[in-house]
Design an enzyme around this catalytic site. Structure first.
Site, PDB file in Angstrom:
ATOM      1  N   ASP A 173      77.093  48.724  72.261  1.00 25.55           N
ATOM      2  CA  ASP A 173      78.143  48.549  71.234  1.00 25.55           C
ATOM      3  C   ASP A 173      79.578  48.648  71.743  1.00 25.55           C
ATOM      4  O   ASP A 173      80.445  49.239  71.065  1.00 25.55           O
ATOM      5  CB  ASP A 173      77.924  49.547  70.087  1.00 25.55           C
ATOM      6  CG  ASP A 173      76.621  49.310  69.356  1.00 25.55           C
ATOM      7  OD1 ASP A 173      75.835  48.467  69.816  1.00 25.55           O
ATOM      8  OD2 ASP A 173      76.378  49.962  68.331  1.00 25.55           O
ATOM      9  N   ALA A 210      78.522  54.823  70.097  1.00 31.18           N
ATOM     10  CA  ALA A 210      79.062  56.162  70.193  1.00 31.18           C
ATOM     11  C   ALA A 210      77.934  57.103  70.617  1.00 31.18           C
ATOM     12  O   ALA A 210      76.814  56.958  70.159  1.00 31.18           O
ATOM     13  CB  ALA A 210      79.611  56.602  68.822  1.00 31.18           C
ATOM     14  N   GLU A 226      70.008  49.924  57.832  1.00 32.78           N
ATOM     15  CA  GLU A 226      70.844  50.447  58.910  1.00 32.78           C
ATOM     16  C   GLU A 226      69.983  50.532  60.163  1.00 32.78           C
ATOM     17  O   GLU A 226      68.755  50.723  60.086  1.00 32.78           O
ATOM     18  CB  GLU A 226      71.407  51.829  58.542  1.00 32.78           C
ATOM     19  CG  GLU A 226      72.247  52.508  59.628  1.00 32.78           C
ATOM     20  CD  GLU A 226      73.477  51.715  60.099  1.00 32.78           C
ATOM     21  OE1 GLU A 226      73.324  50.551  60.539  1.00 32.78           O
ATOM     22  OE2 GLU A 226      74.583  52.272  60.053  1.00 32.78           O
ATOM     23  N   ASP A 235      76.578  45.880  67.350  1.00 33.90           N
ATOM     24  CA  ASP A 235      76.468  46.119  65.938  1.00 33.90           C
ATOM     25  C   ASP A 235      76.897  44.793  65.302  1.00 33.90           C
ATOM     26  O   ASP A 235      77.969  44.264  65.643  1.00 33.90           O
ATOM     27  CB  ASP A 235      77.470  47.247  65.598  1.00 33.90           C
ATOM     28  CG  ASP A 235      76.950  48.230  64.579  1.00 33.90           C
ATOM     29  OD1 ASP A 235      75.723  48.368  64.440  1.00 33.90           O
ATOM     30  OD2 ASP A 235      77.782  48.864  63.916  1.00 33.90           O
ATOM     31  N   SER A 249      75.705  50.210  55.177  1.00 29.31           N
ATOM     32  CA  SER A 249      76.400  51.352  55.781  1.00 29.31           C
ATOM     33  C   SER A 249      77.889  51.388  55.427  1.00 29.31           C
ATOM     34  O   SER A 249      78.581  52.336  55.777  1.00 29.31           O
ATOM     35  CB  SER A 249      76.242  51.321  57.305  1.00 29.31           C
ATOM     36  OG  SER A 249      77.080  50.337  57.885  1.00 29.31           O
ATOM     37  N   HIS A 259      76.898  43.354  61.696  1.00 31.43           N
ATOM     38  CA  HIS A 259      76.622  43.550  60.278  1.00 31.43           C
ATOM     39  C   HIS A 259      77.012  42.349  59.419  1.00 31.43           C
ATOM     40  O   HIS A 259      78.054  41.733  59.661  1.00 31.43           O
ATOM     41  CB  HIS A 259      77.412  44.750  59.752  1.00 31.43           C
ATOM     42  CG  HIS A 259      77.064  46.064  60.381  1.00 31.43           C
ATOM     43  ND1 HIS A 259      75.772  46.481  60.564  1.00 31.43           N
ATOM     44  CD2 HIS A 259      77.851  47.072  60.848  1.00 31.43           C
ATOM     45  CE1 HIS A 259      75.781  47.683  61.110  1.00 31.43           C
ATOM     46  NE2 HIS A 259      77.027  48.065  61.311  1.00 31.43           N
ATOM     47  N   CYS A 296      74.729  55.473  68.111  1.00 32.43           N
ATOM     48  CA  CYS A 296      73.916  54.384  68.650  1.00 32.43           C
ATOM     49  C   CYS A 296      73.424  54.631  70.071  1.00 32.43           C
ATOM     50  O   CYS A 296      72.320  54.210  70.427  1.00 32.43           O
ATOM     51  CB  CYS A 296      74.677  53.074  68.534  1.00 32.43           C
ATOM     52  SG  CYS A 296      74.834  52.574  66.804  1.00 32.43           S
ATOM     53  N   HIS A 306      82.925  47.469  59.415  1.00 32.02           N
ATOM     54  CA  HIS A 306      83.136  47.286  60.862  1.00 32.02           C
ATOM     55  C   HIS A 306      82.118  46.299  61.420  1.00 32.02           C
ATOM     56  O   HIS A 306      81.042  46.120  60.853  1.00 32.02           O
ATOM     57  CB  HIS A 306      83.001  48.636  61.598  1.00 32.02           C
ATOM     58  CG  HIS A 306      81.612  49.216  61.483  1.00 32.02           C
ATOM     59  ND1 HIS A 306      81.181  49.907  60.372  1.00 32.02           N
ATOM     60  CD2 HIS A 306      80.546  49.172  62.325  1.00 32.02           C
ATOM     61  CE1 HIS A 306      79.918  50.272  60.540  1.00 32.02           C
ATOM     62  NE2 HIS A 306      79.505  49.829  61.714  1.00 32.02           N
ATOM     63  N   LYS A 349      72.061  44.012  66.326  1.00 32.76           N
ATOM     64  CA  LYS A 349      71.290  44.947  65.484  1.00 32.76           C
ATOM     65  C   LYS A 349      71.993  45.225  64.166  1.00 32.76           C
ATOM     66  O   LYS A 349      73.190  44.969  64.030  1.00 32.76           O
ATOM     67  CB  LYS A 349      71.036  46.252  66.236  1.00 32.76           C
ATOM     68  CG  LYS A 349      72.308  46.994  66.554  1.00 32.76           C
ATOM     69  CD  LYS A 349      72.011  48.258  67.320  1.00 32.76           C
ATOM     70  CE  LYS A 349      73.285  48.898  67.822  1.00 32.76           C
ATOM     71  NZ  LYS A 349      74.233  49.273  66.774  1.00 32.76           N
TER      72      LYS A 349
HETATM   73  C1  VGL Z   1      77.762  53.002  65.330  1.00 30.39           C
HETATM   74  C2  VGL Z   1      78.456  54.006  63.386  1.00 30.39           C
HETATM   75  C3  VGL Z   1      78.171  52.879  62.669  1.00 30.39           C
HETATM   76  C4  VGL Z   1      77.590  53.080  66.804  1.00 30.39           C
HETATM   77  C5  VGL Z   1      77.450  51.856  64.620  1.00 30.39           C
HETATM   78  O1  VGL Z   1      77.586  52.032  67.471  1.00 30.39           O
HETATM   79  O2  VGL Z   1      77.434  54.214  67.331  1.00 30.39           O
HETATM   80  N1  VGL Z   1      78.254  54.074  64.698  1.00 30.39           N
HETATM   81  N2  VGL Z   1      77.666  51.812  63.286  1.00 30.39           N
HETATM   82 ZN    ZN Z   2      77.530  49.940  62.269  1.00 29.18          ZN
END
Ligand code: VGL
Ligand code: ZN
Length: 178
Positions: free
Chosen positions: A10, A129, A101, A52, A60, A54, A133, A71, A94
């Site tokens: 990510d 993060a 989620e 990510d 989420s 979406h 993830c 995001h 993903k």
């Molecule tokens: C993530 C919060 C929401 C991540 C993804 O990539 O860690 N964190 N979506």
């Molecule tokens: Zn996300």
């Protein structure tokens, strides 16, 4: 066949300072991730990048009662990669369905099958993060039977305390933190 894969988790614009869901100092690991990508390419590893990805109305998002601001919406600048990837990198999208989620790169994707088909035995993980993830991806990698390494100097968490907890949890699960 490559025995190893590097999984870059990510590393997208929205997770960097100035983005929609910034990881503090997330930009400080861009250069390190780029160096790992080069080094792993040179030793013949498979390079994987998760993103990510979406839909506009993802579950989420706060508009739908979720924990996060909007995001990484598909095909927007915020979802773009901030690392340099080779043309033959495997891109794993993903959390692409509105009502599901998925923090892990293995969840609802073909990642495990792709790695197994390519003969991968060991995976090395970097990105963001750490406590979301990265953690979920590393735990799933262990569950799928891969020898799993975390590149400590190339991950970043949202909250330092949570990041520390996540690292300990990963070690207990058998992830080798380098
Ligand atoms: C993530 C919060 C929401 C991540 C993804 O990539 O860690 N964190 N979506
Ligand atoms: Zn996300």
């Amino acid at each position: 066949m490559p025995e190893e894969a590097l999984i870059v988790v990510d590393m997208q614009r929205d997770f960097m300072p100035g983005g929609a869901l910034p990881v503090p100092d997330g930009d400080r690991i861009i250069t390190r991730c780029n160096r790992y990508i080069k080094a792993f390419m040179e030793r013949g590893a498979l390079i994987v990048a998760t993103r990510d990805w979406h839909p506009e109305n993802h579950i989420s998002f706060r508009e739908r009662g979720g924990p996060w601001p909007k995001h990484c919406v598909q095909n927007t600048p915020g979802a773009e990669f901030v690392v340099e990837l080779p043309a033959d990198a495997v891109i794993i999208s993903k959390a692409t369905e509105p009502d599901k989620e998925a923090y892990s790169g293995f969840e609802g994707t073909e990642l495990a099958e792709i790695l197994k088909k390519r003969g991968v035995k060991r995976v090395y993980i970097c990105g963001v993060a750490t406590e979301y993830c990265v953690k979920a991806t590393a735990l799933d990698a262990v569950k799928h039977g891969f020898e799993t390494y975390l590149l400590r100097d190339a991950v970043k968490g949202i909250k330092p305390e949570d990041e520390e907890l996540a690292l300990r949890e990963l070690e207990s699960a058998g992830v080798k933190v380098l």
